[in-house]
Design a protein around this motif. Structure first.
Motif, PDB file in Angstrom:
ATOM      1  N   ASP A 176      -1.696  -2.003  -4.155  1.00  0.00           N
ATOM      2  CA  ASP A 176      -2.942  -1.294  -3.876  1.00  0.00           C
ATOM      3  C   ASP A 176      -3.030   0.009  -4.680  1.00  0.00           C
ATOM      4  OD1 ASP A 176      -5.308  -1.150  -2.016  1.00  0.00           O
ATOM      5  OD2 ASP A 176      -4.335   0.729  -1.424  1.00  0.00           O
ATOM      6  N   VAL A 177      -4.188   0.228  -5.313  1.00  0.00           N
ATOM      7  CA  VAL A 177      -4.429   1.432  -6.143  1.00  0.00           C
ATOM      8  C   VAL A 177      -3.147   2.026  -6.744  1.00  0.00           C
ATOM      9  CG1 VAL A 177      -6.691   2.131  -5.332  1.00  0.00           C
ATOM     10  CG2 VAL A 177      -4.701   2.888  -4.051  1.00  0.00           C
TER      11      VAL A 177
ATOM     12  N   ASP B 211     -13.418  -5.837  -0.732  1.00  0.00           N
ATOM     13  CA  ASP B 211     -14.067  -4.543  -0.971  1.00  0.00           C
ATOM     14  C   ASP B 211     -15.447  -4.677  -1.609  1.00  0.00           C
ATOM     15  OD1 ASP B 211     -11.841  -3.075  -0.121  1.00  0.00           O
ATOM     16  OD2 ASP B 211     -10.986  -2.950  -2.151  1.00  0.00           O
TER      17      ASP B 211
ATOM     18  N   VAL C 105       0.867  -1.183   0.000  1.00  0.00           N
ATOM     19  CA  VAL C 105       0.000   0.000   0.000  1.00  0.00           C
ATOM     20  C   VAL C 105       0.896   1.223   0.000  1.00  0.00           C
ATOM     21  CG1 VAL C 105      -1.974   1.085   1.123  1.00  0.00           C
ATOM     22  CG2 VAL C 105      -1.546  -1.355   1.466  1.00  0.00           C
TER      23      VAL C 105
ATOM     24  N   PHE D 166     -11.933  -2.989 -12.914  1.00  0.00           N
ATOM     25  CA  PHE D 166     -13.192  -2.911 -12.172  1.00  0.00           C
ATOM     26  C   PHE D 166     -14.420  -2.907 -13.079  1.00  0.00           C
ATOM     27  CE2 PHE D 166     -12.284  -1.759  -7.614  1.00  0.00           C
ATOM     28  CZ  PHE D 166     -10.921  -1.996  -7.674  1.00  0.00           C
TER      29      PHE D 166
ATOM     30  N   ARG E 175     -16.448  -8.987   4.974  1.00  0.00           N
ATOM     31  CA  ARG E 175     -15.481  -8.936   6.073  1.00  0.00           C
ATOM     32  C   ARG E 175     -15.948  -9.606   7.344  1.00  0.00           C
ATOM     33  NH1 ARG E 175     -13.065  -2.795   5.041  1.00  0.00           N
ATOM     34  NH2 ARG E 175     -12.483  -3.205   2.851  1.00  0.00           N
TER      35      ARG E 175
ATOM     36  N   GLU F 151      -3.622  -3.318  -8.604  1.00  0.00           N
ATOM     37  CA  GLU F 151      -5.038  -2.983  -8.439  1.00  0.00           C
ATOM     38  C   GLU F 151      -5.270  -1.641  -9.111  1.00  0.00           C
ATOM     39  OE1 GLU F 151      -8.590  -2.109  -5.248  1.00  0.00           O
ATOM     40  OE2 GLU F 151      -6.642  -1.148  -5.098  1.00  0.00           O
TER      41      GLU F 151
ATOM     42  N   ILE G 267     -12.208   9.161  -2.687  1.00  0.00           N
ATOM     43  CA  ILE G 267     -12.971   7.971  -3.081  1.00  0.00           C
ATOM     44  C   ILE G 267     -13.970   7.607  -1.971  1.00  0.00           C
ATOM     45  CG2 ILE G 267     -12.758   5.489  -3.619  1.00  0.00           C
ATOM     46  CD1 ILE G 267     -11.532   7.162  -5.822  1.00  0.00           C
TER      47      ILE G 267
ATOM     48  N   PHE H 298      -8.115   8.845  -0.222  1.00  0.00           N
ATOM     49  CA  PHE H 298      -9.008   7.985   0.569  1.00  0.00           C
ATOM     50  C   PHE H 298      -9.327   8.729   1.871  1.00  0.00           C
ATOM     51  CE2 PHE H 298      -7.193   5.414  -2.689  1.00  0.00           C
ATOM     52  CZ  PHE H 298      -8.265   4.657  -3.110  1.00  0.00           C
TER      53      PHE H 298
ATOM     54  N   ARG I 271       0.648  -7.537  -4.326  1.00  0.00           N
ATOM     55  CA  ARG I 271      -0.569  -6.960  -4.884  1.00  0.00           C
ATOM     56  C   ARG I 271      -0.445  -5.470  -4.574  1.00  0.00           C
ATOM     57  NH1 ARG I 271      -4.825  -3.813  -2.400  1.00  0.00           N
ATOM     58  NH2 ARG I 271      -6.778  -4.208  -3.486  1.00  0.00           N
TER      59      ARG I 271
HETATM   60  O1  TEU Z   1      -9.232  -0.264  -2.903  1.00  0.00           O
HETATM   61  C1  TEU Z   1      -9.334   0.745  -3.857  1.00  0.00           C
HETATM   62  C2  TEU Z   1     -10.692   1.010  -4.285  1.00  0.00           C
HETATM   63  O2  TEU Z   1     -10.879   1.452  -5.391  1.00  0.00           O
HETATM   64  C3  TEU Z   1     -11.796   0.737  -3.326  1.00  0.00           C
HETATM   65  O3  TEU Z   1     -11.826   1.829  -2.499  1.00  0.00           O
HETATM   66  C4  TEU Z   1     -13.097   0.504  -3.994  1.00  0.00           C
HETATM   67  O4  TEU Z   1     -13.377   1.465  -4.954  1.00  0.00           O
HETATM   68  C5  TEU Z   1     -14.208   0.558  -3.016  1.00  0.00           C
HETATM   69  O5  TEU Z   1     -13.794  -0.013  -1.831  1.00  0.00           O
HETATM   70  C6  TEU Z   1     -15.412  -0.165  -3.515  1.00  0.00           C
HETATM   71  O6  TEU Z   1     -16.374  -0.203  -2.494  1.00  0.00           O
HETATM   72  C7  TEU Z   1      -8.038  -0.460  -2.241  1.00  0.00           C
HETATM   73  C8  TEU Z   1      -8.213  -1.489  -1.139  1.00  0.00           C
HETATM   74  O7  TEU Z   1      -8.566  -2.723  -1.718  1.00  0.00           O
HETATM   75  C9  TEU Z   1      -9.240  -1.000  -0.174  1.00  0.00           C
HETATM   76  O8  TEU Z   1      -9.538  -1.941   0.815  1.00  0.00           O
HETATM   77  C10 TEU Z   1      -8.691   0.264   0.447  1.00  0.00           C
HETATM   78  O9  TEU Z   1      -9.659   0.840   1.272  1.00  0.00           O
HETATM   79  C11 TEU Z   1      -8.261   1.289  -0.604  1.00  0.00           C
HETATM   80  O10 TEU Z   1      -7.529   0.725  -1.671  1.00  0.00           O
HETATM   81  C12 TEU Z   1      -7.365   2.329   0.019  1.00  0.00           C
HETATM   82  O11 TEU Z   1      -6.128   1.774   0.349  1.00  0.00           O
END
Ligand code: TEU
Length: 584
Positions: free
Chosen positions: A204-205, A331, A106, A283, A421, A258, A148, A168, A202
């Protein structure tokens, strides 16, 4: 692995990845929170299921504003989960079973409690420019970008007397990737984990790390206003090329990016011939049931759209790219409740399993999916733990058109990340055998019926079907590498396709001296409807020699007698029936 047969064999292409959300997997010490030792105790379970890799969502030290996606220290483990020794035990236990370990990286943001941010806000060098700071009037954010998770993407920090960017939560400040020192930190910490035997990341974003120069105002968009300026931004490929040079190219490491908001054309640049990453999580299928108002605006989806999306990605990444195949994760709502049908839980879960595991790409199984876990009947707004859900509820309740929770309950229950979860359902013991204490998030009340013990006892369960479909994929390389071709494109209820090993490939793979002969061509037929469907498929099928390799009515077939094959005329499919035929 060598590429001698021309199909680009790689271990991660042949792997099935199991995603663990450690907080909810298994609690070994009764504090109500899952932990690393809890996973160690379930390693034989993963081995029995037949998975090849585990993706562990974040286990680093964190204040848990976003349950670990807010990292306070990248090199230590959250106390509640254990310590680095526990992590090593987990790694070794996985490796002893030939299961790879993928960590969640992350690095678009950290926690505001990370020492980098603590120093940055006080202007201490070299950390002052580790984050995206802008000076200005406290009441006037530097631009109109939205988080987001809702609201402005900017918060004002009283210590630094400046705004900082957070795409976020406000406790997740974005790192400033334009700063080479930040990038060097990321390279260092990746090497640190690679030195400890990690097999993949993996990320993250990862497509949010490059922001448009000058941080200009943006347009309203369902994801967030301004997202066109921070999704797949201008320096993405430069940063990834550097990551490749500095870290990835020295190791056989599996990388999963991701990438919300990424098209197949963009994905080709990330994972195609010159791409740095191995696969991306896009997505587009997650967005099929999303309306114009964003993630909480639920709309109906049609099978035609699902076919169109998957077909575009299957064809678009052939032959040079590779797909990541998933229908849910930590998610997203549970796949049975979203793409299947709780009233036909076992049939629809097994049909969807057939789907994901017979496409070209690497399949991901999210914990509990393999026993057909469902969404959760959350009753009150207080029942939700997730920051995204809570923020949404809070903001929605302030709106004039929303009188109370009941007005939004349906959408929240359908879409909340908490659906995925709740604790893993191991048995019908109290708290589903997840903990001897009080679980951090309430167990789904259906655990008395849906649980691992019950599923393992029942030969017709979703669990046994997952084992069969995973075994089938190992036996038939065509299911991994074969070209995809859509059939019956216009059929409203049935999704059918061929998988074919082209040219020199003959369905045989040498694996460590082992000679395996699999099918060269298979036909997959999936009924996505809760009614019976009849399809004529014989014109499309080049062979009359067919053999049913797998079906989710197979055992019931004893009652309904022999079924005609695809070469015989028409196929009669029951509700949510799935069949996989060998055609050679
Ligand atoms: O998720 C990125 C993301 O795009 C999500 O926020 C998604 O759009 C949303 O949850 C849909 O409901 C990643 C991780 O997988 C997520 O758990 C984290 O909250 C987020 O990044 C921030 O690190």
């Amino acid at each position: 692995m060598s590429d001698s047969n021309g199909i680009g064999r790689e271990w991660w292409k042949e792997a099935v990845v199991y995603q663990i959300y450690p907080r909810s997997f298994n609690d070994s010490d009764g504090d109500g929170v899952g932990d690393l030792q809890g996973i160690v105790e379930r390693l034989d379970y993963l081995d029995d299921l037949g998975v090849d890799a585990v993706w562990l969502t974040p286990v680093y030290d964190s204040p848990l504003a976003d349950y670990g996606y807010d990292v306070r220290d990248y090199r230590s483990i959250l106390d509640e989960y254990g310590d680095v020794d526990d992590w090593e035990r987990l790694r070794d236990g996985l490796h002893d079973r030939d299961i790879a370990l993928i960590m969640d990286l992350v690095v678009n943001h950290t926690s505001d409690e990370h020492r980098w941010f603590q120093r940055s806000r006080r202007g201490v060098e070299p950390y002052a420019d580790y984050y995206v700071w802008r000076e200005g009037d406290p009441d006037d954010p530097p631009n109109n970008w939205e988080s987001i998770f809702g609201g402005s993407a900017w918060s004002y920090d009283e210590v630094r007397e400046a705004h900082y960017l957070h795409l976020f939560d406000e406790k997740q400040p974005d790192l400033d990737w334009t700063n080479p020192a930040v990038r060097a930190e990321v390279h260092d910490l990746m090497r640190w984990w690679l030195d400890r035997g990690v097999d993949g990341f993996r990320l993250d974003v990862i497509n949010f790390i490059s922001k448009a120069e000058g941080l200009p105002d943006g347009e309203p968009a369902p994801a967030a206003t301004g997202s066109e300026h921070f999704i797949n931004g201008p320096r993405m490929h430069e940063y990834l090329a550097e990551l490749d040079r500095e870290v990835l190219s020295n190791d056989d490491v599996f990388t999963i990016g991701e990438m919300p908001g990424t098209s197949v054309e963009q994905a080709r640049e990330y994972v195609g011939e010159d791409g740095v990453l191995d696969v991306v999580f896009h997505f587009e299928h997650m967005d099929l049931d999303t309306g114009d108002e964003g993630p909480w605006d639920v709309r109906e989806w049609a099978l035609a759209e699902l076919k169109e999306t998957f077909t575009r990605w299957q064809e678009g990444l052939y032959p040079d790219g590779w797909n990541a195949l998933y229908l849910n994760n930590h998610d997203q709502p549970r796949l049975v409740s979203r793409f299947g049908d709780e009233a036909h839980r076992v049939r629809s879960a097994t049909m969807l399993a057939t789907f994901i595991h017979t496409l070209r790409g690497t399949p991901f199984v999210y914990q509990g999916e393999e026993i057909g876990m469902t969404n959760v009947p959350f009753e009150r707004p207080e029942a939700f733990a997730d920051v995204e859900t809570r923020n949404y509820i809070e903001r929605a309740l302030e709106r004039d058109d929303v009188e109370g929770f009941d007005d939004i309950a349906e959408a929240v229950r359908y879409g909340s990340r908490d659906n995925a979860r709740t604790p893993m359902q191991w048995s019908d013991a109290p708290e589903a055998g997840f903990t001897t204490g009080v679980p951090w998030l309430r167990v789904n009340p259906n655990y008395t019926e849906i649980n691992v013990e019950a599923a393992r006892r029942d030969p017709d369960s979703v669990w046994h079907y997952y084992r069969r479909v995973l075994a089938l994929r190992r036996e038939h390389p065509v299911l991994v590498y074969g070209r995809y071709e859509l059939l019956l494109a216009e059929h409203p209820d049935v999704y059918a396709y061929l998988r074919t090993l082209d040219g020199a490939l003959d369905g045989t793979l040498d694996d460590d001296g082992e000679h395996r002969r699999g099918a060269r061509q298979v036909l997959v037929v999936l009924n996505f409807s809760d009614g019976a469907s009849t399809v004529a498929i014989d014109d499309e099928v080049p062979s009359e020699q067919t053999e049913l390799l797998l079906g989710n009515y197979e055992r019931a077939d004893e009652d309904r007698g022999p079924q005609p094959g695809p070469g015989d005329g028409s196929l009669d499919l029951g509700p949510y029936e799935a069949r996989v035929y060998r055609l050679d």
